[in-house]
Structures are given as C-alpha cells and as structure tokens.
Motif scaffolding. Structure first.
Motif: not given
Length: 877
Positions: A280-292, A302-306, A328-338
C-alpha cells in the motif's frame, strides 16, 4: 468472584473506560485483569464477547498489567488460552497473539529470562514462516491472516528491542521470496535490517553473515539478545526528519562491510525495493524511509539502488510516497537525483499546488514541500530559509496569495512570496515588468483595509497581524519593505484603535527591525490625539507598551489631559500602567508632579494609593533598585488589588527564582581510600555566590539517596577546596547524577539552577581491601581468588597496552589495589566494589602489545563492566 453475566461485564467495562486510573485504584479494579483472563477460557462467553475483552487488553495494557511480573503472567495465560483453542476456525487466534505481544511489550517483560518470551518468539517466527500452521493453530484457511499477524507482532517486538531479529535476517529474506503476505514481511525485514545496521555500526562490527539465508539454529533460537541490549536506546522505526538522524549517520559511516557483505546487503535492499509496488502507499513510504535511513552515509552502498523506483515515484499522486521521495532527495541529493529530476519534481509540485480542486490539507502539503524543498546545491548557510533556485517568479505566478484564499493557504503562499522578494531585491533595482515586492505591498494593504472595518470579524484582524509578522520574519533586513509596513500599521491603528491588543502582541514578537520604528509611530499617533475620546482605553494600553524616555513631555501632556476623563477603575489602572512604564524608563522630571496630582485627584482609593506608592518609589529609590521593585513576578498569581499587585515586585526578592547557573562543577581525580567511594568535586563560579547548596539526584534504584553539600561563599578566581560527595551504591554500576544548585546572589535574590549531570564511572567505585593480617599477601590474594567460586564467575580477556607498557598502566590506574607485584610483568589486583562485591585480576606474562588478564568476581553483573574498563585502559594511559 463468580462468573459475571454479559450485562455485568458491560457495566464493569463501561466504568473502566470512563476513567481507567480511577477504576483500577478502586476495590473493583483489583481483580479486573485476572477476571478478564479467566473469562477468556469460559465456555459460556461467546467468541465475539471474548474478542471485545481482548480489544480492551490491547487498548489499556499498562493499566491492566502495570508491572513486568503481571505482564509476564498475563502473556503466559494468553498463550495457554491460545494453545487450548480447538483446531476449527476461530476469531480468537489473531487477537490472542496481539494481546500476548502487547502485554510483553507494554509491561517491559520482554527478555531472555522471560518464559513467556521464550514461548512467544518461536511461535511467532514459526507462524510467520508457515511451519507451525496445521499443528494445533487453526486450519489452512487462516494461514495468511496468521502469517500477517505474526509478522506484525514480530515488528512490534523488534521496535521495542532493536536488534532482536538481527539473527533472523537471512530467514526473513528467504520467506520474502516465497508465497506469503508480502507487506508484513517486507516491513519486518526492512525494520530488522535498519536496526541491525545502526547497532553494528555503533559497535564497529560487521554484518557477520547475518544476511545469508540458512536454517534457524535450534540451540537458544535465532534471537540476538546481545544485539538487542546494545540497541536498547529505542531507535525510532520512522524518522520525523532527516536532519534528526545526523548522529546516527555518523555511526553508519563507521560500518565498512566486506565485499561479500556489501553484495548481500545490496541484494537484500534490491529484493525489498523490487516487491515494494505490491505494498500500500503508506507501507511503501515507510519502507523507503527505513531503507533510506539505513543506507544514508553507509560506505560502499551507492543510492543508485533507489534509481529504478524514481521512475514511478516522480509521477505518483500519493502524498505519502511523495513525502518519502522528498526525504530520499534530502538524504542523497545529487547522488540520486539529477538536475533534470530536480526540475521535474519542482515543476510538478508547483503545478499540483495550483490545482483548484485540491482539498485544503493537500494544498498546504504541496506548499510546505515547496517551502522546504531539498535542493541538490542550495545557496546560503545551512538552515537559512530560501526559495528553490529553479522556482522563479514566472513559475510561481499561480501561487501568489489572494484575499480570497483560505487564511492558512494565504499565509503559506505569502511565505513563498516573501522568499521570492528576498531573492529578487537586486532584480527589482534593475527594473522589471512584475515586482513581487509591489504585489506584497498591495496584498498587505488589502489585508489592513479589511482589518480596519469597524464591524469586521476578529479573524480578519488576526490574519492581518499574522501576515505582518510573517513578512517581518522573512524580510527583516529589507527596509524598503519594513518602512511602508510600519506606516501602514500606524494608519490601521488610527482607523481602528480597538486593535490595540493585536499591536501589543505584535510588538512582543517582532525584533527591533520593526519594533523600534513601530513603537515610535504608535507613540506619535497616541500623543497627538486628544485624551478624551472613546478610544482612550486603547490609547493607554498602547502607550503603556511604547512609552520610554523619548519625548516624555508629550507623553506627560497626554496623560495630564487624559486624567480628567479616567473616571472608572479600569481607566485609572491603565493610566497608572503608563506611569509605571515611564518610571522603569527613568523618566523623573514632570512625572513626580503628575503622580502627586493623581494621588489627590483620582476617585478610586486603590488608584490614589497606587499613585502615592509610585511617587514614594520615585522619590526614594535609585534606578537599579527601582527596576527590581517594579519587576514583575511571573510565579505570583494575579490579584484583585493593584496595590497588592505592586507588592509582588518586592516579594520577587524573597522568592526562589530560576536563573542560568553561574557555577561550573566537575569531578576531580579519585582517591581510593576509606570504606565508601567518594567523588571529589571541583567547583568554579563566574560571579559571587553565597549560601550555596548542591542537591544530587540519582535515577533509578541503583544508589541510595545522596546528601546535599553546603558552601558558605564562593568568589571568582579564588580557589575552593574539593567538595567530598560520599556515594552509597546498592549495585556496583556506573550512573549519572542530576545536580541542582540553590544559592543567593549579591543582589539578595535566591536562585536555583540545574547543572549538567555528573558522570559516576565504574572505576570511581573501586575500593582497596584491608592489608593482609599477617603480611602473607600472596596467600591473602589466593584466599580471595578461591572464595569467588562457585558463586561467582571467571573470565579471561586480552588487555592491550600502550607504548609505556604494563608497569605504567598499573601505576596509573591500579596502584592502590595491587596486592602482589612482580614488576614489570606480573601483578595481582584485588578491588572491593560496594556494597559487597569483589573483583580480582591476574595480569601475568605481559607481552609488548598487551597482557592476558584472568579475572574473577562474585557478582555476574560486574563482568561486562570490568571487561569494558580493562579494554579502555590503554587508551587512557
């Protein structure tokens, strides 16, 4: 108590829900928990009624099982009830599992010594893996619901004891690839993985093959209680904000997994992300929080896994996923987001915020994301508010605030407009077609125009002042904005003086950039008016706030004219409040004549006494003492008589007031003498302190209460003898002492302050044994050595040595406790630990880099403390 009817239970539970604490304190509440567990086994009660009773235990576990022993007994009873259920389908299995888990977690009974924990954990893991289904735990139709419930229970226990499932990571990875509930297993694995990474990084240990799938060991189970003890700081499963995790990020950077461990870690994260679309969207968000959070700052990961997830997340309409994406953007910045990703995300947020059919909470969410957008390369210092670089005025045209917007939306849009004004100051000086600053001034003028309506609602005036405060907060360094704002507020007061309370509140909150000029124009507005109109009450309220030593003659002239029209008690008190403000500002000339006139002229006796008191204070007290006498007492209650209220200023001198501590307290070097451990405290002061009393508090029950220390006088620069604080430990364990100081100042005030806590280290508790009775030191030591067993325990460890060698280490740290010495290679050490424990050490056959240490103690709890102490000695030499 015999079995209760359904109506009696309903009445009893209704009384409990009305006030759980009061009900449990009454005689009826003594047996509620026991009766509830008993009724769960009754055949007369329907399953639906039993489910209701279990819901009560899930809702109020702390009230029903208030301590660990009660929680342990409740969980055991619930597990027994679960085992006794017949094999047919039942609605009780899942609530019973949840209730047993909740009882252990809420009662703090989860641990390796808990029998209920040793029963529940294997059952939950077996149900989660599908092994125990069909063996007395329900038919196959309940398989998936029971698996999901077991995963939820394990996740709750992992949250309470981080690291508990560190030994189950390989098993959970294997289960995720099989048929089963994907969402509960994914969240469980993500939480266990995140906790294990953080704890292992803090311990500077690797993953040690924990991610490799294998058979669950049977001896002792896969529960990593040692890891759970290290992670007992209760790591939050979801971070409220990424900056709050800076400390843990530093810890993660220490963990450098081996190539094999890094490959397994990437595979585990990829496995979780590949199946995340099924959640579910809420569960996906929590999963991304935990992994990030788990991978942020981890070396070699490297954050390229995301990256594959960004394709669908950049186009999501779910707010929870969008929030996780920004995290995720706040965590990894330009390493993940162009840069293209950043521009696309920013444009999408801007366009979404302009949608006319958005509900207000969703609209505010998009605006909040724009105001706090995490840029790849932000300009300016960290923490400074600024609009994103790519968010120019043209893109924000649709986000400009309007008088038609909802107040909350208007303020959020105004915040964005202020940030644009701060960036476009130079552009406006060069000239451009559209000016954000001009639009801002027009909007503020419209807000003031609505607030000036005599019959206008209060909400319009509140919104006007909220907007004015926001503008000052964002544009405090731009006089081109503050000057018209100041004059506009002055015109608003001229049009509607009844808004005086709003002006007073605004002056309390803004800084000097707006406060000083606004005080001046409001003072001019008030004193230039006649003192007899119907707005006199509001003029006096404003004047009491803005009166100072500037232009006192105009202020006194206004007060003389207004005094004749102050006929009721309220107006007289408002007039005297202005006099009080002038007193505190140091105005003397002309004020004494006014106070004498008021003492004769005012009709109310309380007002006359008030004026007479002010005159006496002005005539007999100098400036500093006058300020102390007129200073308000924040702790004193409001009184009816204004004369008595003035006495509160004098009473403030007699009250204990909280103040910043001018005292520095530190622990000096220890001296191992006497029968009890004693801390030697060194105290320094930054200003004179008299009648100092230091009070100490120990958390928990490890130490007996400590007495206070009294010092008559302390002066800066004058050394003070060490203060001796005897300790009375009930267990030989380190702790921290809370310190509070009570003292008198040279001004005669009595103050109290909280000082930083003082650490009590394990070594601070060391005491020597008495001398051997007949001089046979070796025999004395051997007798002590043999007396530790079989009650105690023995261990061996390697103690690293510094460049000075064993002799320097013993001389520096263990000299008072040495019983037998054969320097420089062998020492026998005997340490007495209060209240009645002992620690014996044999340091023999020292080598160049370390020495093997054999240690014995009669107290098992001392062993890990002694090991940590010995391993840290070489670094302290």
């Amino acid at each position: 108590m015999g079995p209760l009817s359904r109506e009696a239970w309903a009445q009893r539970l209704g009384a409990f829900r009305t006030s759980p604490s009061a009900f449990m304190a009454s005689p009826e509440g003594e047996d509620l928990g026991r009766d509830l567990l008993s009724e769960l086994r009754s055949e007369k009660l329907s399953e639906q009624a039993k489910v209701s009773l279990l819901a009560l235990s899930l809702e109020y576990p702390a009230q029903l099982w208030p301590d660990a022993a009660a929680a342990e007994a409740a969980a055991t009873s619930l597990l027994d009830t679960l085992v006794l259920l017949p094999p047919r389908p039942s609605a009780l299995r899942r609530p019973l599992l949840l209730a047993a888990t909740t009882a252990l977690a809420a009662g703090d009974a989860l641990g390796h010594t808990s029998g209920a924990s040793r029963r529940l954990l294997p059952l939950l893991l077996g149900l989660a893996s599908g092994r125990d289904l069909g063996r007395g735990f329900g038919p196959a139709s309940e398989q998936r619901p029971l698996q999901a419930t077991a995963c939820e229970c394990l996740r709750e226990l992992e949250s309470c004891k981080p690291g508990l499932l560190g030994g189950c990571l390989g098993l959970l990875r294997g289960l995720l690839g099989q048929e089963g509930p994907v969402q509960p297993l994914s969240l469980l694995l993500a939480l266990a993985l995140r906790n294990t990474l953080v704890i292992q990084a803090r311990a500077r240990a690797g993953l040690q093959g924990l991610l490799v799938a294998g058979d669950t060991p049977t001896a002792g189970g896969p529960w990593n209680w040692a890891l759970a003890e290290e992670g007992d700081a209760h790591l939050q499963p979801q971070a409220p904000s990424w900056p709050a995790a800076e400390e843990e990020e530093c810890g993660l950077a220490v963990l450098e997994p081996s190539p094999e461990e890094a490959r397994e870690l990437r595979a585990a994260v990829a496995q979780l992300l590949d199946s995340s679309y099924l959640l579910t969207p809420v569960a996906q968000a929590q999963l991304l929080w935990l992994l990030g959070w788990a991978l942020r700052g981890l070396r070699g990961q490297p954050p390229v896994l995301f990256k594959p997830q960004l394709v669908r997340l950049l186009g999501t309409a779910q707010l929870t996923l969008l929030h996780a994406l920004l995290a995720l953007k706040a965590a990894f910045g330009e390493a993940l987001f162009t840069a293209q990703d950043e521009a696309l995300l920013l444009r999408r947020l801007t366009l979404a915020a302009q949608h006319p059919a958005l509900p207000l909470p969703t609209h505010l969410f998009y605006l909040h994301c724009l105001l706090n957008f995490p840029e790849n390369w932000p300009l300016g210092p960290t923490g400074e508010e600024a609009a994103p670089l790519l968010l120019g005025p043209r893109l924000c045209r649709g986000l400009l605030p309007s008088l038609l917007h909802d107040p909350m939306a208007l303020l959020a849009r105004l915040h964005l407009l202020c940030l644009l004004c701060a960036e476009d100051e130079e552009k406006e000086e060069k000239g451009q077609d559209w000016s954000p600053r001009q639009y801002l001034e027009e909007l503020l003028a419209g807000l003031r125009q609505r607030a000036a309506l005599d019959a206008g609602p209060r909400a319009l005036a509140t919104l006007c002042f909220q907007a004015s405060y926001l503008v000052v907060h964002c544009l405090a360094t731009q006089p081109a904005v503050l000057t018209p704002l100041t004059h506009g507020l002055a015109r608003l007061y001229r049009a509607r003086p009844a808004l005086a309370p709003h002006f007073v509140d605004l002056l309390d909150r803004v800084g000097p950039e707006l406060g000083e000029p606004l005080r001046a124009v409001l003072r001019q507005e008030v004193v230039s008016r006649p003192g007899r109109d119907e707005a006199l009450r509001w003029h006096l309220q404003i004047l009491a706030k803005v009166a100072d030593g500037n232009t006192p003659s105009a202020t006194l002239g206004f007060l003389r004219a207004a005094a004749a029209h102050c006929t009721d008690w309220g107006l007289q008190q408002a007039l005297l409040q202005v006099c009080r403000a002038l007193l505190r500002a140091g105005v003397g000339e002309g004020l004494a004549d006014l106070l004498q006139a008021l003492a004769r002229q005012l009709e109310d006796p309380d007002g006359r006494d008030h004026a007479r008191l002010y005159y006496i204070l002005l005539a007999h007290l100098a400036g500093p003492k006058l300020g102390v006498a007129l200073g308000p007492s924040l702790a004193a209650p409001a009184l009816t008589s204004s004369l008595v209220a003035e006495n509160q200023g004098f009473a403030a001198v007699l009250m204990v007031q909280e103040a910043p501590a001018p005292i520095r307290l530190s622990v000096g070097p220890r001296q191992a003498v006497g029968t009890v451990p004693v801390l030697r405290l060194h105290v320094e002061v930054l200003e004179p302190v008299y009648s100092l009393e230091l009070r100490f508090r120990v958390e928990g029950q490890l130490y007996a209460p400590l007495g206070a220390i009294h010092v008559p006088c302390l002066l800066p620069g004058r050394p003070c003898p060490p203060l001796l604080l005897p300790l009375q430990p009930r267990r030989p364990a380190p702790t921290q002492l809370g310190v509070r100081a009570l003292y008198a100042t040279p001004a005669g005030l009595t103050c109290h302050a909280h000082l930083p806590p003082l650490p009590v280290n394990f070594a601070d508790l060391f005491l020597p044994f008495p001398q051997a009775p007949d001089g046979d030191k070796r025999g004395f030591f051997e007798e002590l050595w043999d007396s530790c067993l079989p009650k105690g325990t023995e261990s061996r460890l390697w103690c690293p040595l510094g460049p000075q060698g064993l002799e320097a280490l013993v001389s520096c740290h263990l000299e008072p406790f040495v019983v037998v010495a054969q320097p420089p290679t062998s020492y026998h050490v005997a340490i007495r630990l209060p209240p009645d424990s002992r620690l014996l050490l044999r340091l023999e056959a020292a080598q160049a880099d370390g020495v093997p240490v054999a240690l014995r103690t009669d107290d098992w709890a001392v062993l890990p403390l002694a090991g940590d102490y010995l391993r840290g000695l070489s670094a302290a030499v």
